[in-house]
Write a protein that holds these residues in place. Structure first.
Motif, mmCIF file in Angstrom:
data_model
loop_
_atom_site.group_PDB
_atom_site.id
_atom_site.type_symbol
_atom_site.label_atom_id
_atom_site.label_comp_id
_atom_site.label_asym_id
_atom_site.label_seq_id
_atom_site.Cartn_x
_atom_site.Cartn_y
_atom_site.Cartn_z
ATOM 1 N N CYS A 273 0.843 -1.195 0.000
ATOM 2 C CA CYS A 273 0.000 0.000 0.000
ATOM 3 C C CYS A 273 0.883 1.251 0.000
ATOM 4 O O CYS A 273 1.904 1.312 0.705
ATOM 5 C CB CYS A 273 -0.919 -0.008 1.209
ATOM 6 S SG CYS A 273 -2.033 1.426 1.300
ATOM 7 N N ARG A 274 0.480 2.268 -0.761
ATOM 8 C CA ARG A 274 1.260 3.495 -0.866
ATOM 9 C C ARG A 274 1.031 4.443 0.312
ATOM 10 O O ARG A 274 1.568 5.554 0.319
ATOM 11 C CB ARG A 274 0.941 4.208 -2.186
ATOM 12 C CG ARG A 274 1.354 3.449 -3.438
ATOM 13 C CD ARG A 274 2.842 3.192 -3.521
ATOM 14 N NE ARG A 274 3.634 4.388 -3.387
ATOM 15 C CZ ARG A 274 3.866 5.261 -4.373
ATOM 16 N NH1 ARG A 274 3.351 5.055 -5.584
ATOM 17 N NH2 ARG A 274 4.613 6.330 -4.162
ATOM 18 N N HIS A 275 0.272 3.997 1.316
ATOM 19 C CA HIS A 275 0.054 4.804 2.508
ATOM 20 C C HIS A 275 1.187 4.545 3.508
ATOM 21 O O HIS A 275 2.133 5.325 3.595
ATOM 22 C CB HIS A 275 -1.320 4.476 3.118
ATOM 23 C CG HIS A 275 -1.646 5.212 4.356
ATOM 24 N ND1 HIS A 275 -2.473 4.677 5.335
ATOM 25 C CD2 HIS A 275 -1.253 6.430 4.831
ATOM 26 C CE1 HIS A 275 -2.585 5.547 6.332
ATOM 27 N NE2 HIS A 275 -1.855 6.614 6.051
ATOM 28 N N ARG A 276 1.124 3.422 4.189
ATOM 29 C CA ARG A 276 2.161 3.104 5.167
ATOM 30 C C ARG A 276 2.737 1.702 4.968
ATOM 31 O O ARG A 276 3.325 1.128 5.867
ATOM 32 C CB ARG A 276 1.614 3.272 6.589
ATOM 33 C CG ARG A 276 1.464 4.739 6.988
ATOM 34 C CD ARG A 276 0.640 4.933 8.249
ATOM 35 N NE ARG A 276 1.091 4.111 9.364
ATOM 36 C CZ ARG A 276 0.364 3.920 10.468
ATOM 37 N NH1 ARG A 276 -0.834 4.495 10.581
ATOM 38 N NH2 ARG A 276 0.828 3.179 11.440
ATOM 39 N N GLY A 277 2.536 1.176 3.775
ATOM 40 C CA GLY A 277 3.244 -0.037 3.392
ATOM 41 C C GLY A 277 2.566 -1.356 3.685
ATOM 42 O O GLY A 277 3.149 -2.411 3.442
ATOM 43 N N SER A 278 1.343 -1.345 4.171
ATOM 44 C CA SER A 278 0.673 -2.599 4.498
ATOM 45 C C SER A 278 0.537 -3.493 3.263
ATOM 46 O O SER A 278 0.387 -3.014 2.139
ATOM 47 C CB SER A 278 -0.714 -2.306 5.066
ATOM 48 O OG SER A 278 -1.470 -3.487 5.213
ATOM 49 N N ARG A 279 0.579 -4.797 3.472
ATOM 50 C CA ARG A 279 0.224 -5.736 2.419
ATOM 51 C C ARG A 279 -1.252 -5.547 2.072
ATOM 52 O O ARG A 279 -2.099 -5.417 2.964
ATOM 53 C CB ARG A 279 0.460 -7.178 2.874
ATOM 54 C CG ARG A 279 1.945 -7.540 3.033
ATOM 55 C CD ARG A 279 2.601 -7.760 1.692
ATOM 56 N NE ARG A 279 3.969 -8.250 1.833
ATOM 57 C CZ ARG A 279 5.035 -7.588 1.407
ATOM 58 N NH1 ARG A 279 4.896 -6.383 0.842
ATOM 59 N NH2 ARG A 279 6.242 -8.094 1.541
ATOM 60 N N LEU A 280 -1.546 -5.581 0.777
ATOM 61 C CA LEU A 280 -2.927 -5.437 0.323
ATOM 62 C C LEU A 280 -3.655 -6.779 0.310
ATOM 63 O O LEU A 280 -4.778 -6.895 0.802
ATOM 64 C CB LEU A 280 -2.946 -4.827 -1.076
ATOM 65 C CG LEU A 280 -2.383 -3.406 -1.182
ATOM 66 C CD1 LEU A 280 -2.117 -3.061 -2.629
ATOM 67 C CD2 LEU A 280 -3.344 -2.408 -0.557
ATOM 68 N N LEU A 281 -3.000 -7.790 -0.268
ATOM 69 C CA LEU A 281 -3.612 -9.116 -0.375
ATOM 70 C C LEU A 281 -2.775 -10.128 0.385
ATOM 71 O O LEU A 281 -1.551 -10.036 0.443
ATOM 72 C CB LEU A 281 -3.713 -9.550 -1.843
ATOM 73 C CG LEU A 281 -4.601 -8.723 -2.770
ATOM 74 C CD1 LEU A 281 -4.579 -9.311 -4.181
ATOM 75 C CD2 LEU A 281 -6.029 -8.644 -2.241
ATOM 76 N N ASP A 282 -3.458 -11.110 0.956
ATOM 77 C CA ASP A 282 -2.767 -12.224 1.582
ATOM 78 C C ASP A 282 -2.277 -13.186 0.496
ATOM 79 O O ASP A 282 -2.676 -13.094 -0.672
ATOM 80 C CB ASP A 282 -3.700 -12.951 2.546
ATOM 81 C CG ASP A 282 -4.099 -12.074 3.726
ATOM 82 O OD1 ASP A 282 -3.282 -11.202 4.105
ATOM 83 O OD2 ASP A 282 -5.212 -12.259 4.256
ATOM 84 N N GLY A 283 -1.441 -14.142 0.882
ATOM 85 C CA GLY A 283 -0.925 -15.110 -0.069
ATOM 86 C C GLY A 283 -2.029 -15.940 -0.697
ATOM 87 O O GLY A 283 -3.118 -16.099 -0.139
ATOM 88 N N GLY A 284 -1.744 -16.469 -1.886
ATOM 89 C CA GLY A 284 -2.720 -17.314 -2.576
ATOM 90 C C GLY A 284 -3.541 -16.543 -3.581
ATOM 91 O O GLY A 284 -3.193 -15.443 -3.998
ATOM 92 N N LYS A 285 -4.662 -17.124 -3.963
ATOM 93 C CA LYS A 285 -5.515 -16.569 -5.008
ATOM 94 C C LYS A 285 -6.688 -15.813 -4.404
ATOM 95 O O LYS A 285 -7.176 -16.149 -3.323
ATOM 96 C CB LYS A 285 -6.027 -17.688 -5.926
ATOM 97 C CG LYS A 285 -4.909 -18.464 -6.636
ATOM 98 C CD LYS A 285 -5.466 -19.565 -7.518
ATOM 99 C CE LYS A 285 -4.344 -20.408 -8.117
ATOM 100 N NZ LYS A 285 -3.518 -19.653 -9.077
ATOM 101 N N SER A 286 -7.133 -14.774 -5.111
ATOM 102 C CA SER A 286 -8.262 -13.956 -4.667
ATOM 103 C C SER A 286 -9.113 -13.573 -5.868
ATOM 104 O O SER A 286 -8.662 -13.636 -7.016
ATOM 105 C CB SER A 286 -7.780 -12.660 -3.989
ATOM 106 O OG SER A 286 -6.878 -12.910 -2.950
ATOM 107 N N ILE A 287 -10.332 -13.170 -5.592
ATOM 108 C CA ILE A 287 -11.184 -12.526 -6.586
ATOM 109 C C ILE A 287 -11.553 -11.163 -6.023
ATOM 110 O O ILE A 287 -12.103 -11.069 -4.918
ATOM 111 C CB ILE A 287 -12.453 -13.342 -6.881
ATOM 112 C CG1 ILE A 287 -12.082 -14.725 -7.433
ATOM 113 C CG2 ILE A 287 -13.341 -12.604 -7.890
ATOM 114 C CD1 ILE A 287 -13.276 -15.640 -7.626
#
Length: 417
Positions: free
Chosen positions: A87-101
């Protein structure tokens, strides 16, 4: 460059003898592992996945390489995207590992929201003067080569990827890998260094003793043999096989199917080799009886007798056959752990139990990967032993290992080690 070990990495590189395996420290040391990640997985092109990993708009999958996390997705315009999972805010991961929709990429920390193109569309409580346009997700340079996704994390990706692209465009076209689906996928964590994983894959010296399932359809002599070590009968059979290769390659090429070996293994940045290999036995596919596993062939393929188009790079190997494909990607996890991610691909419209049997499709490479995992673990345990001294490669069946080790040293030095 700060060194925390008794000898610098450069000393290990200098110690490598031509025609021999690498010094132990190049397989086992943590500082070498971090250097490998930087040189070979951040500054070279690596295979990270497939277009068919994300078949529909909104499909996303996360690929982690060291401390770097990437999102491979398909956007609303059906375009493939690769971007950093930060994330361009404070660096948090956006998605967890694996596949998403996903319909949008929403940061779970402060709900900053991004379009599937990576553009920041919503950032609550940032004030009127906040400029969203300069806060898009960082994009990653990538190429889709015949449906395989190659990415480079460097701002200066090696230009010689063009030769790989040129070599594979026509070879992969009939298989239409972009329009396949993943019938099965496995993650195997090998207890060894990633270079041992690659070395093991680049020779078949070990195949007859360790891979009974694979040897039904795969000819171990394809990657070299010592004619003096063969009986007269076996030597005659080997010579007959080489003559068949020459004739079959000429025939396939005359019919419009590129088949001759193309390789770029030393004096280069992008390391690869491809060749159309003869399938032994029934000659159709890498299955327990060498017959096709899927009745529905890939892409525009109408024949089952076009062998196995193999392709390897420094973090992947692939086998493309008329009925299915097997794609393996190698991701280092630590100096002594390596992820081998394998996917079996079939035509996107093929139906399990109707067009293909899953056990027949996967049997050979599940067994082979498990067997190789055991061999890599044995190799790594050996190079950790104080008694280990780099040994000689066979000049007949391990020439590609010598080339890989030479290329490895070249590239490490090119990046200042």
């Amino acid at each position: 460059m700060l060194q925390t070990f008794a000898s610098p990495i450069s000393a290990l590189l200098d110690a490598r003898a031509e025609g021999h395996s690498l010094p132990a420290g190049l397989y086992t040391r943590e500082d070498v592992f971090e250097a490998d990640l930087d040189v070979f997985f951040r500054n070279h092109w690596i295979c990270i996945g497939l277009e068919c990993d994300v078949p529909e708009p909104g499909d996303a999958t996360v690929v982690d390489i060291g401390k770097t996390s990437l999102i491979l997705l398909r956007d609303d315009d059906n375009e493939i995207r690769v971007m950093h999972n930060v994330c361009r805010h404070r660096g948090s991961r956006l998605l967890d590992g694996g596949k998403s929709i996903v319909s949008k990429l929403v940061c779970p920390y402060h709900t900053w929201t991004y379009e599937l193109t990576g553009e920041l569309s919503h950032a609550p409580h940032m004030g009127k003067g906040f400029d969203k346009e300069c806060r898009s997700l960082k994009q990653v340079t990538f190429k889709s080569i015949g449906g395989l996704i190659y990415a480079c994390l460097s701002d200066n990706p090696p230009a010689d990827i063009d030769r790989l692209e040129e070599a594979m465009k026509a070879r992969l076209a009939p298989y239409d890998i972009a329009n396949t689906k993943i019938a099965h996928e496995t993650d195997v964590i090998e207890k060894g260094n990633w270079k041992l994983t690659i070395e093991n894959n680049r020779e078949c010296y070990h195949c007859s003793a360790n891979h009974p399932e694979l040897c039904v359809s795969f000819v171990d002599l394809d990657f070299g043999f010592d004619p003096e070590a063969l009986s007269p009968e076996d030597r005659a059979q080997a010579e007959e096989h080489l003559a068949l290769y020459d004739a079959r390659t000429k025939q396939w090429e005359a019919e419009g199917f590129p088949s001759a070996a193309v390789e770029q293994l030393v004096d280069c940045a992008t390391n690869f080799r491809t060749q159309r290999l003869i399938i032994s036995g029934a000659g159709e596919s890498q299955t327990p009886d060498a017959t096709a596993a899927s009745a529905k062939l890939l892409g525009t393929m109408t024949r089952k007798d076009l062998g196995d188009t193999h392709l390897w790079g420094h973090n992947s190997w692939n086998h493309f056959m008329g009925d299915h494909a097997v794609v393996s990607v190698v991701i280092p996890l630590s100096a002594d752990r390596t992820l081998v991610r394998t996917k079996w691909l079939v035509h996107k419209d093929a139906v399990e139990g109707v067009d293909y049997d899953l056990e027949k499709l996967t049997n050979v490479w599940i067994a082979t990967t498990d067997q190789d995992s055991e061999l890599v673990a044995r190799s790594h345990a050996g190079v950790e032993d104080p008694a280990y001294i780099p040994g000689p490669y066979s000049p007949f069946s391990e020439t590609n290992l010598d080339k890989f080790a030479t290329w490895y040293i070249e590239r490490m030095r090119a990046h200042g080690y």
